[in-house]
Design an enzyme around this catalytic site. Sequence first.
Site, mmCIF file in Angstrom:
data_model
loop_
_atom_site.group_PDB
_atom_site.id
_atom_site.type_symbol
_atom_site.label_atom_id
_atom_site.label_comp_id
_atom_site.label_asym_id
_atom_site.label_seq_id
_atom_site.Cartn_x
_atom_site.Cartn_y
_atom_site.Cartn_z
ATOM 1 N N ALA A 35 0.828 -1.207 0.000
ATOM 2 C CA ALA A 35 0.000 0.000 0.000
ATOM 3 C C ALA A 35 0.866 1.263 0.000
ATOM 4 O O ALA A 35 0.570 2.230 -0.718
ATOM 5 C CB ALA A 35 -0.932 0.004 1.210
ATOM 6 N N ASP A 38 2.352 1.588 -3.479
ATOM 7 C CA ASP A 38 1.333 2.051 -4.427
ATOM 8 C C ASP A 38 1.059 3.541 -4.262
ATOM 9 O O ASP A 38 0.851 4.257 -5.255
ATOM 10 C CB ASP A 38 0.043 1.254 -4.236
ATOM 11 N N LEU A 84 0.544 -3.972 -14.635
ATOM 12 C CA LEU A 84 -0.844 -3.577 -14.819
ATOM 13 C C LEU A 84 -1.113 -2.295 -14.057
ATOM 14 O O LEU A 84 -0.545 -2.062 -12.981
ATOM 15 C CB LEU A 84 -1.795 -4.662 -14.311
ATOM 16 N N GLU A 114 -10.054 -12.935 -13.026
ATOM 17 C CA GLU A 114 -9.452 -13.974 -12.201
ATOM 18 C C GLU A 114 -8.746 -13.333 -11.015
ATOM 19 O O GLU A 114 -8.436 -12.136 -11.037
ATOM 20 C CB GLU A 114 -8.448 -14.804 -13.012
ATOM 21 N N LYS A 116 -5.846 -12.109 -8.520
ATOM 22 C CA LYS A 116 -4.470 -11.651 -8.734
ATOM 23 C C LYS A 116 -3.574 -12.363 -7.723
ATOM 24 O O LYS A 116 -3.534 -12.002 -6.545
ATOM 25 C CB LYS A 116 -4.369 -10.139 -8.561
ATOM 26 N N LYS A 299 -9.516 -8.287 -17.641
ATOM 27 C CA LYS A 299 -8.978 -8.161 -19.000
ATOM 28 C C LYS A 299 -10.140 -8.136 -19.996
ATOM 29 O O LYS A 299 -11.056 -8.965 -19.897
ATOM 30 C CB LYS A 299 -8.060 -9.334 -19.340
ATOM 31 N N CYS A 417 2.587 -14.633 36.722
ATOM 32 C CA CYS A 417 1.358 -14.480 35.945
ATOM 33 C C CYS A 417 0.678 -13.160 36.307
ATOM 34 O O CYS A 417 0.416 -12.911 37.493
ATOM 35 C CB CYS A 417 0.418 -15.648 36.208
ATOM 36 N N CYS A 420 -2.827 -13.921 38.223
ATOM 37 C CA CYS A 420 -2.973 -14.512 39.563
ATOM 38 C C CYS A 420 -1.704 -14.459 40.403
ATOM 39 O O CYS A 420 -1.747 -14.780 41.593
ATOM 40 C CB CYS A 420 -3.446 -15.965 39.448
#
Length: 676
Positions: A35, A38, A84, A114, A116, A299, A417, A420
């Site tokens: 991202a 892009d 593309l 289809e 990618k 396409k 923990c 507890c």
Amino acid sequence: MERQAVIDRIASLRALIDYHNRRYHQLDDPEITDAEYDRMMADLIELERQNPDIDTAGSPSRQVGSAPLSGFAPVKHINPMLSLNNAFSGENVRSFDQRIREKLQEEEIEYAVEPKLDGLAISLLYVRGALSRAATRGDGYAGEDVTANVRTIHSIPHRLDISVADFPLEIRGEIIMLKDAFEELNRIQREKGGKEFANPRNAAAGSLRQLDAAVTAERRLSFFAYGLILPLDGDLKNSEMTNSIRRHSEIMDMLSSWSIPLCSERAIVKGAEGLLSYFAVIEAKRHSLPYEIDGVVYKVNLLEFQKRLGFISRAPRFALAHKFPAEEAATEIYAIDVQVGRTGVLTPVARLKPVSVGGVRITNATLHNEDEIINKDIRVGDRVIVHRAGDVIPEVVRVDYDKRPPDAQTFIMPEKCPACGSDAVRLPGEAARRCIGLACPAQIREHIKHFASRSAMDIEGLGDRLVAQLLECGLISDPADLYYLSKEKLLTLDRMADKSASNLLVAIERSKTPSLEKLIFALGIRHVGERIAKVLADKLFSLSAIMEAGEEELLAVPDIGPEVAGSIIRFFHEPANIRVVEKLKGAGIRPQEVSEGHESPLRGKSFVFTGTLSRMPRNEAKKIVESLGGLVSSSLTKTTSYLVLGESPGSKFDKAQSAGLAVIDEDAFYELIGRG
């Protein structure tokens, strides 16, 4: 923006994109999300569009990927392997369809669509039907010769299943690693102490680019075709095999008839609404597919239309990649907390500055375990990349070390923990740290369900929903509290009738005299299952003896090693666990203990079976041995008392003879158990 600022911004974007192209396409080690990449590319393209006088020659906006690596011979593509154009919204898709219709002067366009695939683009050249060369995309004009490695991929045929192939054919597709193969590879990497791959795409690319083809062969790569260049030379019209092809979908059908693997989710749709409907269907099933995808590809189906539409600098006009919303994003860690799971596992969780990932607002991400934090060097204050896939819990995949603030704080997993206060231990060979508290509120529901189960205390009628009710109403807080319930308390629960309350109290009372092994198993000690619980009961005879046993005494018990012994000792040294056991005793729990002097024909004897028993199934023989105080194991050890020989024995017979162990036939075995 001033002229010089525009020039500087374009130069900066070009340099950054070139750098990240190399990280992604050559080194298979991206530093930013798809991202983010892009967005940078979209910014560059828009700036270049607004400033057409600035030279674009050599700009990454006019290129596809990155130059090939020097480790492989270069291959010049006869036809460029273009990228593309991308769409990120429904509006982008409608605009794409509108441009196509206007250019072709058609009212409606048919599209082949289809998924990618998120892998590595590959070109396969077949000459006279035989695989001649395989090359990566590279920069779109020249790639890397990876023929030797591609020949190791089982899904790529070495020869096409066709009768006529008098001219070269170039099949294009994607090399990928299926999700199950990716998980297996990372498991092997962990076992070897090697570096794990971040995602299947990186794993596929790294596996294909091994200089030693034998390494590629060891990894389960797959291939799916997405197109065919027909033909590379000669006249298409002269081929009987191809002269009837008019659509891209027909090309794909032909590839399938040649036994070329294709994605099964292909379809044909019409118009923008058909494209968007298909996108929604694939996005919904995205995470159930066996491979990773990052969008869908559209396409124009008719080849004549494709020819008329043509190409722009780096992409065809007739195709579009519609990307899914980003599943990775950059944000900051402002704190790290620890959660305790139902099984006692402590999981570190990053508290994040809110960020949108795949359309979902993310504020937390798992860090898995302390090894993950150490290996990735994750600190409070770091800028990190967060990944989210469907309903899977978001995770921190990597740290942007260049943006680490000077006051970033190292995180250390707690040894107690947080729920507890009991010890949180990490056993050898395990990545997880676990709370060993029997009354830990974070895991008490699972503890009580296990405690009451048929294999343990066998409290009939105490199901999951009733356990949840008892906990929510504060009537119990540990397993021992079950024995302090009264009918008056039970009748305060919703939908609890008098008869049901009476039946439950009878079942609880009946469970007060379990066998010793059932009580030990019911306590839920780490690594102590039914078999080990029985071994402990048979050898140490009483609950007090087991609680007080030291390491040396426990290691003398068959089938108990240092790991199991350590787990038992830790459990009975935890004050919270001792309090629960004392409450059980105070409630009248009296396990059926066996005195040390008690005679049993098989007590302390260990049996292994090989071959087929003629008079009874092995499971029945096992139950008889255990009922008489003996033990049954699946493997031979130096403590094995008898190997029982059935029909068609296996290799255990030879091993027992070599080790000098006692071997008896069926008749002798039946004499031992009193059934001769």
